[in-house]
Design a protein around this motif. Sequence first.
Motif, PDB file in Angstrom:
ATOM      1  N   ASN A  53       9.679  -0.445  -4.301  1.00 55.02           N
ATOM      2  CA  ASN A  53      10.011  -1.150  -3.071  1.00 55.02           C
ATOM      3  C   ASN A  53       9.732  -0.252  -1.876  1.00 55.02           C
ATOM      4  O   ASN A  53       9.724   0.977  -1.998  1.00 55.02           O
ATOM      5  N   PRO A  54       9.545  -0.839  -0.684  1.00 56.29           N
ATOM      6  CA  PRO A  54       9.338   0.006   0.500  1.00 56.29           C
ATOM      7  C   PRO A  54      10.596   0.830   0.786  1.00 56.29           C
ATOM      8  O   PRO A  54      11.709   0.390   0.484  1.00 56.29           O
ATOM      9  N   GLU A  56      12.401   3.408   3.836  1.00 58.84           N
ATOM     10  CA  GLU A  56      12.387   4.035   5.159  1.00 58.84           C
ATOM     11  C   GLU A  56      12.920   5.450   5.019  1.00 58.84           C
ATOM     12  O   GLU A  56      13.970   5.659   4.422  1.00 58.84           O
ATOM     13  N   ILE A  61       7.690   5.459   6.859  1.00 57.76           N
ATOM     14  CA  ILE A  61       7.958   4.392   5.903  1.00 57.76           C
ATOM     15  C   ILE A  61       6.987   4.496   4.737  1.00 57.76           C
ATOM     16  O   ILE A  61       5.778   4.649   4.942  1.00 57.76           O
ATOM     17  N   GLN A  62       7.532   4.416   3.531  1.00 60.36           N
ATOM     18  CA  GLN A  62       6.690   4.316   2.348  1.00 60.36           C
ATOM     19  C   GLN A  62       6.532   2.824   2.055  1.00 60.36           C
ATOM     20  O   GLN A  62       7.520   2.113   1.919  1.00 60.36           O
ATOM     21  N   THR A  63       5.306   2.374   1.981  1.00 58.95           N
ATOM     22  CA  THR A  63       5.055   0.950   1.756  1.00 58.95           C
ATOM     23  C   THR A  63       5.342   0.585   0.303  1.00 58.95           C
ATOM     24  O   THR A  63       5.409   1.451  -0.568  1.00 58.95           O
ATOM     25  N   ALA A  64       5.491  -0.698   0.063  1.00 59.04           N
ATOM     26  CA  ALA A  64       5.664  -1.185  -1.310  1.00 59.04           C
ATOM     27  C   ALA A  64       4.373  -0.935  -2.076  1.00 59.04           C
ATOM     28  O   ALA A  64       3.280  -1.107  -1.539  1.00 59.04           O
ATOM     29  N   GLU A  65       4.517  -0.509  -3.320  1.00 57.21           N
ATOM     30  CA  GLU A  65       3.366  -0.257  -4.181  1.00 57.21           C
ATOM     31  C   GLU A  65       3.683  -0.724  -5.582  1.00 57.21           C
ATOM     32  O   GLU A  65       4.827  -0.615  -6.032  1.00 57.21           O
ATOM     33  N   GLU A 106      -1.565  -3.390  -3.803  1.00 57.38           N
ATOM     34  CA  GLU A 106      -0.781  -3.343  -2.558  1.00 57.38           C
ATOM     35  C   GLU A 106      -0.804  -4.707  -1.913  1.00 57.38           C
ATOM     36  O   GLU A 106      -1.715  -5.494  -2.130  1.00 57.38           O
ATOM     37  N   LYS A 107       0.216  -4.964  -1.107  1.00 58.98           N
ATOM     38  CA  LYS A 107       0.231  -6.212  -0.325  1.00 58.98           C
ATOM     39  C   LYS A 107      -0.682  -6.064   0.865  1.00 58.98           C
ATOM     40  O   LYS A 107      -0.849  -5.035   1.418  1.00 58.98           O
TER      41      LYS A 107
END
Length: 107
Positions: A53-54, A56, A61-65, A106-107
């Motif tokens: 999950n993303p 903060e 911010i680490q994005t969702a992967e 990735e989204k």
Amino acid sequence: MLVPHERQFVFDCKVCSQASFALDEDKFKRRQLRHLLTRSKFGAITFLLMHFNPREQTKGIQTAETWAFPVYAEHPLWQAFDRAETKRITRAVRSAMPVEHAARWEK
């Protein structure tokens, strides 16, 4: 009856909201990983589908992967886990692997 050249696909899906996913957690290690490794010995294509999950952080911010880690006894990740060198899957563990050892969406 199996038709020649058919293959079974077996995967286990995990969602992680933390910084890492513990591989040595009892249920995963004793049941799920063992099942995936056993099925791979019979020719099934097995993998662990891991969604991070993303998050903060103060650095950003680490994005969702979402990553797919193949599961078979000769894979570097599972060999390192068997030798107790790797106990968790983190984004850093994945980034240290060659691309052919994991797939990413990735989204």
